[in-house]
Each structure stands twice: as C-alpha cells, then as structure tokens.
Scaffold this active site. Structure first.
Site, PDB file in Angstrom:
ATOM      1  N   ASP A  10       0.850  -1.187   0.000  1.00  0.00           N
ATOM      2  CA  ASP A  10       0.000   0.000   0.000  1.00  0.00           C
ATOM      3  C   ASP A  10       0.890   1.242   0.000  1.00  0.00           C
ATOM      4  O   ASP A  10       1.647   1.462   0.945  1.00  0.00           O
ATOM      5  CB  ASP A  10      -0.877  -0.061   1.257  1.00  0.00           C
ATOM      6  CG  ASP A  10      -1.807   1.114   1.426  1.00  0.00           C
ATOM      7  OD1 ASP A  10      -1.641   2.150   0.738  1.00  0.00           O
ATOM      8  OD2 ASP A  10      -2.701   1.020   2.285  1.00  0.00           O
ATOM      9  N   ILE A  11       0.787   2.050  -1.036  1.00  0.00           N
ATOM     10  CA  ILE A  11       1.651   3.235  -1.149  1.00  0.00           C
ATOM     11  C   ILE A  11       1.444   4.209   0.011  1.00  0.00           C
ATOM     12  O   ILE A  11       2.364   4.924   0.391  1.00  0.00           O
ATOM     13  CB  ILE A  11       1.486   3.930  -2.522  1.00  0.00           C
ATOM     14  CG1 ILE A  11       2.667   4.876  -2.790  1.00  0.00           C
ATOM     15  CG2 ILE A  11       0.124   4.628  -2.633  1.00  0.00           C
ATOM     16  CD1 ILE A  11       2.818   5.286  -4.217  1.00  0.00           C
ATOM     17  N   GLY A  32      -9.209   4.777  -6.317  1.00  0.00           N
ATOM     18  CA  GLY A  32      -7.908   4.129  -6.412  1.00  0.00           C
ATOM     19  C   GLY A  32      -6.847   4.771  -5.537  1.00  0.00           C
ATOM     20  O   GLY A  32      -7.091   5.138  -4.386  1.00  0.00           O
ATOM     21  N   VAL A  33      -5.641   4.893  -6.100  1.00  0.00           N
ATOM     22  CA  VAL A  33      -4.507   5.481  -5.381  1.00  0.00           C
ATOM     23  C   VAL A  33      -4.842   6.904  -4.937  1.00  0.00           C
ATOM     24  O   VAL A  33      -4.553   7.300  -3.805  1.00  0.00           O
ATOM     25  CB  VAL A  33      -3.240   5.476  -6.275  1.00  0.00           C
ATOM     26  CG1 VAL A  33      -2.127   6.316  -5.669  1.00  0.00           C
ATOM     27  CG2 VAL A  33      -2.765   4.055  -6.512  1.00  0.00           C
ATOM     28  N   ASP A  34      -5.467   7.669  -5.808  1.00  0.00           N
ATOM     29  CA  ASP A  34      -5.811   9.066  -5.515  1.00  0.00           C
ATOM     30  C   ASP A  34      -6.681   9.167  -4.264  1.00  0.00           C
ATOM     31  O   ASP A  34      -6.393   9.927  -3.345  1.00  0.00           O
ATOM     32  CB  ASP A  34      -6.521   9.662  -6.731  1.00  0.00           C
ATOM     33  CG  ASP A  34      -6.667  11.170  -6.687  1.00  0.00           C
ATOM     34  OD1 ASP A  34      -5.957  11.830  -5.907  1.00  0.00           O
ATOM     35  OD2 ASP A  34      -7.485  11.688  -7.458  1.00  0.00           O
ATOM     36  N   THR A 123      -2.622   2.345 -14.565  1.00  0.00           N
ATOM     37  CA  THR A 123      -2.924   0.923 -14.772  1.00  0.00           C
ATOM     38  C   THR A 123      -4.237   0.479 -14.130  1.00  0.00           C
ATOM     39  O   THR A 123      -4.671  -0.643 -14.366  1.00  0.00           O
ATOM     40  CB  THR A 123      -1.792   0.019 -14.242  1.00  0.00           C
ATOM     41  OG1 THR A 123      -1.651   0.221 -12.833  1.00  0.00           O
ATOM     42  CG2 THR A 123      -0.492   0.310 -14.953  1.00  0.00           C
ATOM     43  N   GLY A 124      -4.866   1.328 -13.348  1.00  0.00           N
ATOM     44  CA  GLY A 124      -6.145   0.974 -12.739  1.00  0.00           C
ATOM     45  C   GLY A 124      -7.289   1.361 -13.652  1.00  0.00           C
ATOM     46  O   GLY A 124      -7.406   0.877 -14.784  1.00  0.00           O
TER      47      GLY A 124
END
Length: 169
Positions: A10-11, A32-34, A123-124
């Site tokens: 997990d970033i 997602g990541v954002d 990539t998501g």
C-alpha cells in the site's frame, strides 16, 4: 545513480521524501490510489489542492504534468500529484505516460527529495495495459537525469509486482 526498488503493498504506508499520487486532473481526490492518498493523508492535502485549483490550475492539472503539495499525515514530506493518461482516450500514446514519471522526478529534484515512491500510474481505472506501463515506467526512470537516490515502485498486487520485476530483469 538512481536505485530502483520494488515493493508490494500500500503506497500510503510507505516512508519516503515524496509519494507520487496518480491523480485525476481535478486534484480534488477520486478513486484508487488518488482516493487512498487523500483519505490517509488527511485534509491538508485537499486544502493545498484546492488552493492550486484556485490559482495556477483553474482548469485542472494537465495530463503528464506534476505538482507537489504537503503529504499531510502520510510518512512523507510531499505528495507529487501527476495525471496519467487514460489509455483508450490517449490512443495509448506512451509519451504522455513517460511524461508523468519525468515530471514527477523533475518536481522531486526541485524539492530536494531523495526517495520517491511511485504507484503504477494509469494501470487501474485508466486502463493502461500493465506490462506496457511497467516498461514505460522503468525506461522513463532509467533515462532521467535526477538527483533522486531511490525510486520505489509500490505495487498493489502480485501481477503488478511481477510485471515490474520482469522489466528490471
């Protein structure tokens, strides 16, 4: 010489000078990541993003560009937001994805960051094929003249980790 490290995880749990956010152009959070970076980093990140939108980026951050904010409650000094290309909309233009990594490293250099953690940008939900995205990311970092000492690709699952590992040989 920049060292490239792969981590599966997990970033938002990484400790680095800068964590790169695969942002959307609004800079106001998303999925997602954002979404994870905004949730874990707390309101300070969104506050700075709103100020950026009110001043320099009224129409949003363009694809392939990067800008930094505080990291809020994350274990980092900064979050570097970059907007990856949507694969279908961009026609798979690799220069746009390459620009995300180059611009993020350029911003990292301006900040004096020595360790930078990247997700697998686009990539998501943006649909970039993972193996191609891994190739572009690794090539972009290797080609960049940067003072960043460590680039860490933080990959969410086995498939992403293996795609990036294959590029590092």
């Amino acid at each position: 010489m920049t060292t490239i490290v792969l981590v599966q995880g997990d970033i938002t749990r990484q400790s680095a000078d800068a964590i790169v956010n695969a942002a959307n152009s609004s800079l106001l959070g998303g999925g997602g990541v954002d979404g994870a970076i905004h949730r874990h980093g707390g309101p300070a990140i969104l506050d700075e993003c709103r100020r950026l939108r009110a001043s320099h980026y009224g129409k949003g951050l363009p694809t392939g560009r990067a800008v930094a904010t505080t990291a809020g409650e994350l274990d980092a000094r900064w979050v570097i937001h970059t907007v990856g290309p949507v694969h279908r909309a961009s026609g798979g233009d690799p220069s746009l994805l390459t620009s995300c990594y180059r611009e993020a490293l350029r911003v990292a250099d301006e900040l004096g960051a020595r360790t930078v953690a990247f997700p697998a940008i686009s990539t998501g939900a943006y649909g970039w094929p993972l193996e191609d995205a891994a190739r572009i990311a690794v090539e972009a970092v290797r080609a960049m003249d940067t003072a960043v000492e460590e680039v860490r690709f933080v990959l969410f699952d086995d498939r992403a980790y293996e795609a990036f590992a294959a590029q590092l040989g």
